[in-house]
Structures are given as C-alpha cells and as structure tokens.
Design an enzyme around this catalytic site. Structure first.
Site, PDB file in Angstrom:
ATOM      1  CG  ASP A  58      -4.132 -50.703 -37.182  1.00  0.00           C
ATOM      2  OD1 ASP A  58      -4.853 -51.666 -37.472  1.00  0.00           O
ATOM      3  OD2 ASP A  58      -3.522 -50.001 -38.023  1.00  0.00           O
ATOM      4  CG  ASP A 117       6.025 -45.363 -22.314  1.00  0.00           C
ATOM      5  OD1 ASP A 117       5.134 -45.875 -23.010  1.00  0.00           O
ATOM      6  OD2 ASP A 117       5.821 -44.785 -21.239  1.00  0.00           O
ATOM      7  CD  GLU A 157      11.698 -46.523 -15.390  1.00  0.00           C
ATOM      8  OE1 GLU A 157      12.706 -45.841 -15.210  1.00  0.00           O
ATOM      9  OE2 GLU A 157      10.585 -46.037 -15.661  1.00  0.00           O
ATOM     10  CD  GLU A 158       7.803 -48.482 -19.714  1.00  0.00           C
ATOM     11  OE1 GLU A 158       6.709 -48.985 -19.412  1.00  0.00           O
ATOM     12  OE2 GLU A 158       8.066 -47.273 -19.546  1.00  0.00           O
ATOM     13  CG  ASP A 209      13.768 -45.059 -18.245  1.00  0.00           C
ATOM     14  OD1 ASP A 209      12.802 -45.360 -18.969  1.00  0.00           O
ATOM     15  OD2 ASP A 209      13.743 -44.103 -17.445  1.00  0.00           O
ATOM     16  CG  LEU A 240      10.609 -42.441 -24.621  1.00  0.00           C
ATOM     17  CD1 LEU A 240      11.828 -42.507 -25.525  1.00  0.00           C
ATOM     18  CD2 LEU A 240       9.373 -42.530 -25.468  1.00  0.00           C
ATOM     19  CG  ASP A 241      14.200 -40.455 -17.921  1.00  0.00           C
ATOM     20  OD1 ASP A 241      13.702 -40.920 -16.896  1.00  0.00           O
ATOM     21  OD2 ASP A 241      14.747 -39.331 -17.971  1.00  0.00           O
ATOM     22  CD  GLU A 277      14.565 -43.548 -13.908  1.00  0.00           C
ATOM     23  OE1 GLU A 277      14.413 -43.753 -12.689  1.00  0.00           O
ATOM     24  OE2 GLU A 277      13.670 -43.109 -14.632  1.00  0.00           O
TER      25      GLU A 277
HETATM   26  P1  AHM Z   1       9.725 -42.102 -16.176  1.00  0.00           P
HETATM   27  O1  AHM Z   1      11.022 -42.786 -16.467  1.00  0.00           O
HETATM   28  O2  AHM Z   1       8.655 -43.053 -15.760  1.00  0.00           O
HETATM   29  O3  AHM Z   1       9.304 -41.204 -17.291  1.00  0.00           O
HETATM   30  O4  AHM Z   1       9.910 -41.187 -14.829  1.00  0.00           O
HETATM   31  C1  AHM Z   1      11.143 -40.747 -14.420  1.00  0.00           C
HETATM   32  C2  AHM Z   1      11.147 -39.296 -14.307  1.00  0.00           C
HETATM   33  C3  AHM Z   1      12.492 -38.649 -14.313  1.00  0.00           C
HETATM   34  O5  AHM Z   1      13.056 -38.609 -15.558  1.00  0.00           O
HETATM   35  C4  AHM Z   1      12.133 -37.289 -13.806  1.00  0.00           C
HETATM   36  O6  AHM Z   1      13.211 -36.581 -13.330  1.00  0.00           O
HETATM   37  C5  AHM Z   1      11.121 -37.628 -12.740  1.00  0.00           C
HETATM   38  O7  AHM Z   1      10.573 -38.881 -13.085  1.00  0.00           O
HETATM   39  C6  AHM Z   1      10.029 -36.655 -12.640  1.00  0.00           C
HETATM   40  O8  AHM Z   1       9.224 -36.971 -11.551  1.00  0.00           O
HETATM   41  P2  AHM Z   1       8.282 -35.897 -10.840  1.00  0.00           P
HETATM   42  O9  AHM Z   1       7.188 -35.639 -11.791  1.00  0.00           O
HETATM   43  O10 AHM Z   1       7.839 -36.578  -9.579  1.00  0.00           O
HETATM   44  O11 AHM Z   1       9.128 -34.686 -10.552  1.00  0.00           O
HETATM   45 MG    MG Z   2      12.838 -42.815 -16.255  1.00  0.00          MG
END
Ligand code: AHM
Ligand code: MG
Length: 337
Positions: free
Chosen positions: A63, A69, A92-93, A115, A117-118, A274
C-alpha cells in the site's frame, strides 16, 4: 476529588458567555478536538505501523504509505467538512484553499486555517509535534462560495485559535478571546479534560528559544540579543517544533525567536498558519508577539495565503527587551537612508 470537566462540557458551558452564540463555533471546536484525537492515535503508533517515511513510498503490503503530516491534514479536512459549520479550509500543506459546499440548508459562517503537523521532521525521531488552528468568521456573503479574502484576515479578527501538542501527554490549548485554557487527553477515557485553567504567561522566564545554528546568518541586533541571553545564563531550548517551544514558554516564561536569515529574508514561519494563532494564544495569556519590523504580528495585513513572517514571541518583558535591541542596534537599510 474535583470532578473532571471534559473539553465538550467546557466548550458548551462557555457558549453561554456569548449571548448571541448559536453553537456553530462550539461545534467547530468540538470537531477539531475529535480530529486531534484521531491524529494523536496515529502519532502514537507511528513507529509501529510504518506510517513513517516519505509520502508515496510503498509499505510492506504494497500500500502507499501516507506521510503523517498529510494524514493529519486529511483527517482535519474530513472532520471540518462534515461539521457543517465551516465554509472553507486553508492548510499549510495545500497550495490553495478548499471551498466546502453547503451541508443541507446551512450557511456556514466560519473558515478554518491550520498547520496539521507542525515540526513534522520530529516524528521520525519520536519528538513532540503539534497541530495549530485558526478560526475566522467569513467576510463574504454566506450565499456565495467563500473567497480568498475570507482567509486573508488579520490576527486581530480571529474568533478562536489554538494548538494541540502531541508530547509526553497530548494537550489542547485554545482561546476564544476570553483567556486561554488547556485540556489534557486522558487516554483511558478518550477525552480531553480541563487541566490548565486560565493560563497566564510569566512576565519573564529562564528560557530562550532560537535556532542558534543560524547565528552567523542573523542580523547584528539579533546576534547581540542572543549574546545577551547567553550572558544572563538563560537556558537555550529549541525543539524544532514551534508549538512545543511556545508551549514551554507559555507555562514557564521566556522568548521564542525566528528572525530573517539569508535563506528566509522574510522569516520562515507562516503568518496565517503559525504566527497569528500562536500570537493570539500568547497575547490572550498576557504575552506579546511582534515581528522584527516591530509590528504587532496580529495587526499585519496578510497579502497571500502562504505569507511568511519573522517572529519574536513570549513573555512581555522579554519581548520588549528584544524590541529595544532592535531599535538600538539595527543597521538602517540602504532604502531607508
Ligand atoms: P513545519 O511546519 O513545516 O514542520 O516547519 C515549521 C517549523 C517550526 O515549527 C519550527 O520552529 C521551525 O520550522 C524549525 O525550523 P528550522 O529547522 O529552520 O529551525
Ligand atoms: Mg509548522
């Protein structure tokens, strides 16, 4: 023993605080809570079920493996689509927003941005990640499909915002503009239970949170401020998931910074998904959120869905101190001279 108050009970109880509320926002928040439980289940078993990995790769049974995310993104969309309270979603995706057709005869009033999965790079190594959400009342006529302007609203127009952190425990923190409350998921009953009532951020704290690996790529005022934090013996914590870093600061006090770098001249983090929702939470708890142009994050007029922003957020006294560093040490740009 105090009686447990579940998220659903709390939300319904709070609805009474808004005399003209008709339950739509209540329904939306509950649906986000349900989506968070589903995402939490998958985050917890990520190591077990080979959900890890790059989207599009095949798992053992042939699969297609869905990256977590995108899984979180799809679950949130499913829950919100079925809620009937939401006329549009931006994530965000996803490059563009999604319009949600009427459910029955209902004219949905809200748009939701998230967002899903941040900090998703943390999943593969079993470190905290989170979901961030922002809810606005639509501006367009409810008889028509939603449009881009419904999403390009300032943080000051937020009706509600919050986040879920999938950490050592799973906690949902949200605000509808009357303080901030936190709910911890009790896995034994599958409910988010009120655990942190009326959260207040300390005026200052012992933590600073910044990707110090980029030190040489920061502007001079930022480098001076980081040196100052180090001189004060503040503790550096940087998880790589803004939700997790801001969560620590919300409870223990401190400052989170993501300034411009050479790679990200406008900052890396997204204003709508964010910066605004987290600034709303932090301000509601008594803190501050500004960008490195010294504008209050929540007053910035967004121009595009995936606009990026610099951010300085956290304990009020520390954000003000940082502000002074910017005023004192920043080199005026050639255009401004
Ligand atoms: P994402 O939402 O694509 O996972 O990225 C966001 C994240 C923030 O949560 C975090 O503080 C930052 O990007 C980390 O970036 P870096 O690796 O440049 O410090
Ligand atoms: Mg994020």
């Amino acid at each position: 023993m105090n009686r447990i108050i579940t998220l659903d009970e709390f939300i319904i109880h709070r609805q009474k605080d808004f005399p003209y509320a008709s339950g739509e926002l209540t329904g939306l928040l509950r649906d986000i809570g349900v989506a968070a439980k589903i995402v939490n289940r998958e985050v917890n078993k990520a190591g077990l079920v080979n959900i890890l990995g790059v989207e599009g790769a095949a798992n053992a049974s042939g699969d297609e493996v869905q990256k977590l995310d995108m899984y979180a993104n799809d679950k949130l969309i499913d829950c919100l689509k079925n809620s009937g309270e939401c006329c549009g979603i931006a994530s965000e995706e996803l490059e563009d927003f999604i319009e949600i057709p009427h459910v029955g005869s209902k004219d949905a009033k809200y748009v939701v941005l998230f967002d899903p999965l941040d900090g998703s790079s943390n999943i593969d190594v079993n470190v905290s990640v989170g979901t961030i959400f922002a809810i606005y009342r639509r501006k367009s006529d409810p008889k028509n499909p939603c449009d881009l302007n419904d999403f390009l609203q300032k943080g000051t127009d937020l009706v509600a915002a919050g986040y879920v952190i999938y950490g050592t425990s799973t906690i949902m923190v949200y605000s509808t503009g009357r303080g901030v409350n936190g709910f911890t998921l009790d896995p034994s009953i599958g409910e988010f239970c009120l655990s942190h009532r009326d959260i207040k951020i300390p005026d200052r704290g012992d933590y600073y949170s910044v990707n110090q690996g980029y030190y040489l790529k920061f502007d001079v005022e930022m480098r001076r401020y980081i040196d100052y934090c180090s001189d004060l013996n503040l503790r550096l914590r940087y998880i790589g998931s803004m939700v997790s870093d801001v969560h620590r600061i919300l409870f223990q006090g401190g400052i989170f910074l993501y300034p411009n770098t050479r790679k990200y001249p406008q900052g890396k983090l997204r204003l709508l998904y964010e910066c605004n929702p987290l600034a709303f939470i932090v301000e509601q708890a008594g803190g501050k959120g500004i960008n490195t142009r010294l504008e209050r994050i929540m007053e910035v007029e967004p121009k595009e869905l995936h606009e990026r922003s610099t951010i300085v957020i956290g304990s009020p006294d520390m954000v003000e101190e940082m502000q002074n560093f910017i005023q004192r040490y920043s080199v005026p740009s050639i255009n401004a001279m």
